[in-house]
Scaffold this active site. Sequence first.
Site, PDB file in Angstrom:
ATOM      1  N   SER A 196      -7.929   0.380  -5.707  1.00 44.62           N
ATOM      2  CA  SER A 196      -7.149   0.239  -6.868  1.00 44.62           C
ATOM      3  C   SER A 196      -7.284   0.821  -7.943  1.00 44.62           C
ATOM      4  CB  SER A 196      -6.681  -1.677  -7.405  1.00 44.62           C
ATOM      5  OG  SER A 196      -5.544  -1.136  -7.757  1.00 44.62           O
TER       6      SER A 196
ATOM      7  N   ASP B 246       2.389  -2.071  -0.174  1.00 42.78           N
ATOM      8  CA  ASP B 246       2.097  -1.980  -1.092  1.00 42.78           C
ATOM      9  C   ASP B 246       3.139  -2.116  -2.228  1.00 42.78           C
ATOM     10  OD1 ASP B 246       0.654  -2.113  -3.564  1.00 42.78           O
ATOM     11  OD2 ASP B 246      -1.243  -1.008  -2.829  1.00 42.78           O
TER      12      ASP B 246
ATOM     13  N   HIS C  16      -0.808  -5.355  -1.386  1.00 46.57           N
ATOM     14  CA  HIS C  16      -1.957  -4.569  -1.882  1.00 46.57           C
ATOM     15  C   HIS C  16      -3.575  -5.510  -1.698  1.00 46.57           C
ATOM     16  CE1 HIS C  16      -3.381  -2.303  -4.919  1.00 46.57           C
ATOM     17  NE2 HIS C  16      -4.697  -2.863  -5.759  1.00 46.57           N
TER      18      HIS C  16
END
Length: 649
Positions: free
Chosen positions: A194, A300, A331
């Site tokens: 991320s 995601d 995610h």
Amino acid sequence: MKWHRLIPVAAAALMAVMISPAGAQGAAAGPKESKPVYSYDDAIRESVWVDTRIDGDSDGKTDRVAVDIVRPREPAQQGRKIPVIMDASPYYACCGRGNESQKKTYDANGKPVQFPLYYDNYFVPRGYGFVAVDLAGTSRSDGCVDVGGRSDVQSAKAVVDWLNGRGKAYTTRTGGAPAKAGWTNGNTGMIGKSYDGTVANGVAATGVEGLKTIVPIGAISSWYDYYFAQGAPLYDSGPEWLSDYVESPEARERCKAVQQKLIDGAPRTGDLTRLWSERDHVPDADKVEASVFVVHGMQDLNVRTKHFGQWWDALADEGVDRKIWLSQTGHVDPFEFRRGDWVKTLHRWFDHELLGYDNGIDREPMADIERAPDQWSTDKVWPPRSTDATTVRPGKGAAPGVGTLGVKRAKPGATETFTDDPKLSETDWAAQIDRSTPSKAGFTTQPLTRDLRLSGSSKVTVTATPSTPTAHLSAVLVDLGPATIRDYADAGEGITTLLERTCWGPSTAGDSSCFKDAAAKTADVDYTVFSRGWADLGTYADPGKGRPLTPGKQYTITLDLAASDHVVPAGHRLALIVGGTDAGLIDPPSTTPTLGIDLHRTAAKLPFVGGDKAFARATAGSGAHTPSGALLDGVAEPRSLRPIPGGTP
């Protein structure tokens, strides 16, 4: 690192120990795998502060970022240099990393004790150094968080420079003795999920020398596309919220001016300002010299799949060496959905890219794709070479809003109408695909006679007439048919965390290598939404600039649908749904318009493997489908997410 430039390394006589590529050049053969031959207990654990050469907090001094290092003691004693694995993050103090939210810890003297995740435990005994960087403005670092801007990127780039002998570091945050990185050969690989992976993308886009590979997991490629979808705002906030979330308490006070710049430069109008252009890494793909191993969840809904799709395509255009894993999760880190295979693959990747070992990973399939929970397929090249964008078109059906999807263009004057309902989401639309409902227009093929695979990014061009000066549009692709999928809308986004633990390397009293296992969290569904796109209709003329609409006037706009790889099985139907606000995934407009869709001037370009011939074969001879009007079952509605590109920190 370009694979064709690699030099075979390491003499056969040294197979039993780790050796640097520099000491083995010219050897006829070399090892295939690094071995855990070094002591983790005796590893050197130290901190340095690297000078970023910028003054982000305007205090008259260049900022220093804290760099915590763990490395095997023996190579330096033997006069050999080692490569580095780096994770640069804003989350080490505020929120933690990984499924168990691990934070860095220190002893009474400030010496690092725990390094989050398994990278240190697993790779240090195999002859790698691990470096954990606190981004500027976080934890023990100077400066300010600027959410993807120069300070973020320079925080990590300066460390790569220092590792390669081009930068300065010190033993304390202020003053201190100079610190040299003479123990490393400078070969650096960046990894992270991320925000961390986003920093890796940004550093690679500078072309910095010494960065050999990056492994971005669920990472952002353009910060504008994190906060907006072609003018449609997300998250009901801008980057200032995230900056405040991750900054150290002392940074919040000294960084108020930087916070204000984030607010001023990122108006909620959705306009593409200079601030956003400076945080877009895609145009700089031509500078990337590192190889790239992309990992992303195809469901995601935090860092949406447009990010990996546009980055991947740009890297492909530049001939960058690359590899990709695509899961059915949201995610989620691959350590939580395919742990054993992931660690093995990552190990081989770093051995190849950082040590130069000829282990064959560069000759293996480029892509691993999860087709069903824990069921994976591979592709030599991704998307497959036979993939071709094919135009499909909506048509009128027997009932309002329940139309057809095929290659034939609708007659001039054919229309559908819907009214935006901000309370309804894509799951509501798909559940009622065969019903006339006022909030969406749905178009489906007949049941397919053959499997039909879509691989890559799609586009939908819509000609719409709004009733108000502002309007949002959403378009989604749906596989209509029963399946067992990962429950990506659940809190675990497709995984369930178990109580049992597995260990990945040696541990110390303060840094365990043992982590909770995870298993697939599944759901039985009647449909699967697998690709999405959103836009503010006011960006019809320029995706970076919104304009007021004239009620009753017709506008044509093209929506980018996020990248995916999905097989619609024989017997299922493929659907395109056009609606207004996709609840939980974009913010609603200030009005709730009614929109008329001109079907004659509306079409989708979809990436079918096999192109138009594959679509023709899959839809040829299919029997008529009579909509039952029954409510279909899917996953729960998408959860409204806060803008935290670390997922659940």
